[in-house]
Scaffold this active site. Structure first.
Site, short mmCIF file in Angstrom:
data_model
loop_
_atom_site.label_atom_id
_atom_site.label_comp_id
_atom_site.label_asym_id
_atom_site.label_seq_id
_atom_site.Cartn_x
_atom_site.Cartn_y
_atom_site.Cartn_z
N ASP A 315 79.14 29.89 -3.49
CA ASP A 315 78.99 30.96 -4.47
C ASP A 315 78.86 32.33 -3.81
OD1 ASP A 315 78.42 31.83 -7.28
OD2 ASP A 315 76.49 32.37 -6.42
N GLU A 368 84.13 31.20 -3.45
CA GLU A 368 84.25 32.14 -4.57
C GLU A 368 84.19 33.53 -3.95
OE1 GLU A 368 82.24 34.37 -8.22
OE2 GLU A 368 81.01 33.39 -6.71
#
Length: 636
Positions: A315, A368
């Site tokens: 993330d 990401e």
């Protein structure tokens, strides 16, 4: 209760590796471990607290009395406090009470390496181990082919707390219940992988799991650690891979968490310009500290090793990579070369991926990352960060913006929908339509589609058909597969009642068929990251708003032709150029009546003529359904 006995699981080699930032199995040493010493059962505790002058284990077994069970500090300046407490049992609840050399500050902390935590709002750690017997041997032996870069990747992104609720009892489904309901559903819908939004223990439900306090424990909201293993096992037995969201970018300031752990900035960077995330009001790991790097890489390895995860989606990589991320001038300090890149993070991510792929060559790491930082998915030995894939955020943004436009205006924006192909092969891209796109007033994906109900669903079928035939792997957030009407509500459940309506049921049927087509059509996945797997037929028919292209597999016989009609106008005798003679057979049509469409199709084989068109030697005339995608195979 007996006093603390001197005992250690650490060897001198362990300590040297830890100090050097090269120990990637720290979970085998730190934390609480049920062991036997001198014939007596009990628990060995080890915690890193180099600024401490005293560390006590407090818990239900000593009435939470500070000083009753003081750990011993190692003599090797590692900052590790450890010891064996006889007669403590599995299930014991505990924390560390730490008195710091820094102004005698006292902190009361959960164990950073605990395998289980109390259910929120309680915050203590629990002594735990399990002897779960895995039954996924066949998957683990063969998963390399399922997780390979030339395999189909259709990922169903799930927030376990809101996929479906136990309505009568107003509670979450347990890991055991999900192992029946969710596994069967994902299998039935023909997804190849499932991705869980963070399941590591977290205190605050509205964070969706992205503010982690228990990095080595699956959240107790849904059950015990072995029950989560059972869920993973069931997915593997069904032939479905598991990707876990992993958050090494920041952590919350909760009093029981990692922040100011031993009265000092132990896990977080001491410089606020590098150690505090203003957007998320959270702390940023100190990637310059060897022991912190070991902690994080050990954590990534833990989920792959102990929980058989098939991949980690990392993330907020962009927030890690850049020193000026979400900061104004004067709020950040350039690196030693005068640049904005965080050099410690770059070396950390490279080391992370090298360790993951050397120890688990049959998994994937997925970044990401929303910027144009080069080489995110290039191997480390070629100068890249070493991720297997990267989310294609530009495609997502441009595509959703384009599809929100009334079709009458789309001819003025053809470049928006084709631009992604200008850079599609610069990384190994995954195309995401994730949870981030259906919150904070953005509407659901269906809610963005223009027109009346028929057009909205036709647009939705068109969007996903385009997505699944575009180069790259795929990720779809839960609810997207049946046309969730409202924005995602993490406190509620998906609106499964919508499946009582024909339009949503038909769309779900379409999505199941689309997944099946993708999984069984090599041209759509074998060369997903190579320009050799894609060839434009026409990208510049602005007036008609038509895109046409060829997707190619390893065998020429597997090539497919894709034609997208981005307006509601039916186009008969539409000529497209093709690369070889023979015939075209339609193998998929998003406008099928069974999907809720109008049924405009190419039901008969289409002859290919020796007539040049679109720069190709051959051509054929086809019928384009309204707001539809037609996919053809060549037949000799």
């Amino acid at each position: 209760m007996a006093q603390v006995k001197v005992h250690s699981l650490f060897t001198e080699f362990d300590i040297n590796l830890f100090k050097a930032g090269k120990h990637f199995r720290l979970y085998e040493k730190f934390g609480s471990h049920l062991i036997t010493v001198d014939g007596i059962d009990g628990v060995y505790f080890a915690v890193w607290a180099p600024t401490a002058k005293q560390v006590s284990v407090i818990g239900d077994f000593n009435y939470w009395m500070e000083g009753e069970h003081q750990l011993n500090v190692r003599w090797d300046s590692s900052g590790i406090w450890e010891g064996f407490i006889p007669l403590v049992e599995k299930g014991a609840i505990y924390k560390y009470k730490i008195q710091s050399n820094n102004n005698d500050i006292k902190t009361e902390k959960a164990d950073p390496y605990a395998r289980r935590y109390e259910h929120n709002p309680k915050t203590a750690s629990i002594v735990w181990d399990d002897d779960y017997k895995w039954k996924d041997k066949n998957w683990m032996k063969t998963r390399k082919k399922h997780n390979a870069l030339d395999a189909p990747f259709s990922v169903y992104e799930v927030h376990l707390g809101s996929w479906k609720k136990q309505v009568e009892e107003n509670r979450f489904l347990s890991y055991y219940e999900l192992a029946d309901d969710l596994v069967n559903y994902v299998k039935d819908m023909n997804f190849t992988h499932v991705e869980f939004m963070p399941i590591m223990e977290f205190p605050y439900d509205p964070s969706w799991g992205y503010q982690v306090t228990g990095y080595f424990a699956p959240t107790s909201r849904f059950g015990y650690p072995e029950e989560f293993k059972y869920l993973v096992d069931k997915f593997h037995q069904a032939g479905i891979g598991i990707i876990l969201d992993w958050v090494p970018s920041h952590f919350p300031e909760d009093a029981h968490g990692l922040g100011f752990f031993d009265g000092s900035n132990l896990y977080e960077h001491p410089d606020k310009r590098k150690g505090y995330h203003q957007d998320w009001k959270s702390l940023i790991f100190n990637y310059e500290r060897n022991e912190v790097r070991s902690f994080l890489i050990s954590n990534a390895v833990f989920w792959l090793d102990q929980y058989h995860a098939d991949g980690l989606r990392v993330d907020a990589v962009a927030s890690m990579l850049f020193l000026d991320y979400s900061r104004e001038d004067g709020e950040w300090e350039p690196n030693i070369h005068g640049g904005r890149e965080n050099l410690a993070v770059i070396s950390f991510l490279k080391e992370l991926n090298e360790e993951v792929y050397s120890s688990f060559p049959d998994v994937q790491t997925i970044a990401e990352e929303s910027t144009a930082f080069p080489g995110v998915s290039k191997p480390v030995f070629l100068g890249g960060l070493g991720f297997g894939m990267k989310w294609m955020m530009g495609w997502m943004h441009d595509t959703l913006e384009y599809f929100a436009k009334d079709p009458i205006y789309r001819k003025f924006h053809q470049n928006d929908i084709t631009f992604s192909l200008a850079y599609a092969f610069s990384e190994n891209f995954m195309l995401p339509l994730s949870h981030d796109e259906v919150v904070y007033g953005k509407k659901s994906i269906l809610g963005r589609m223009p027109g009346d109900e028929w057009q909205r669903f036709a647009n939705l079928r068109l969007l996903y058909s385009y997505m699944f035939t575009h180069p790259g792997t795929k990720l779809v957030f839960m609810g997207g597969e049946f046309g969730q009407q409202d924005e995602w509500d993490f406190e509620g459940s998906l609106d499964w009642n919508l499946l009582e309506f024909k339009s949503h049921k038909n769309f779900q049927h379409f999505f199941k068929a689309l997944n099946s087509l993708y999984n069984t059509t090599p041209a759509l996945f074998e060369k997903a990251f190579s320009s050799e797997g894609f060839e434009w037929i026409s990208f510049d028919d602005h007036e008609n708003c038509v895109l046409s292209y060829i997707r190619k597999g390893k065998k020429a016989a597997d090539d497919v032709v894709v034609v997208c009609n981005l307006t509601p106008t039916v186009r008969e005798k539409y000529r497209i150029g093709v690369t070889k003679k023979g015939k075209l057979t339609e193998i998929f049509n998003s406008d099928e009546k069974a999907f809720g469409g109008s049924g405009i199709s190419n039901s008969k084989e289409i002859g290919i003529k020796k007539q040049s068109w679109n720069g190709k030697d051959y051509s054929a005339e086809i019928t384009l359904p309204p707001l539809g995608v037609s996919i053809f195979k060549f037949k000799q």
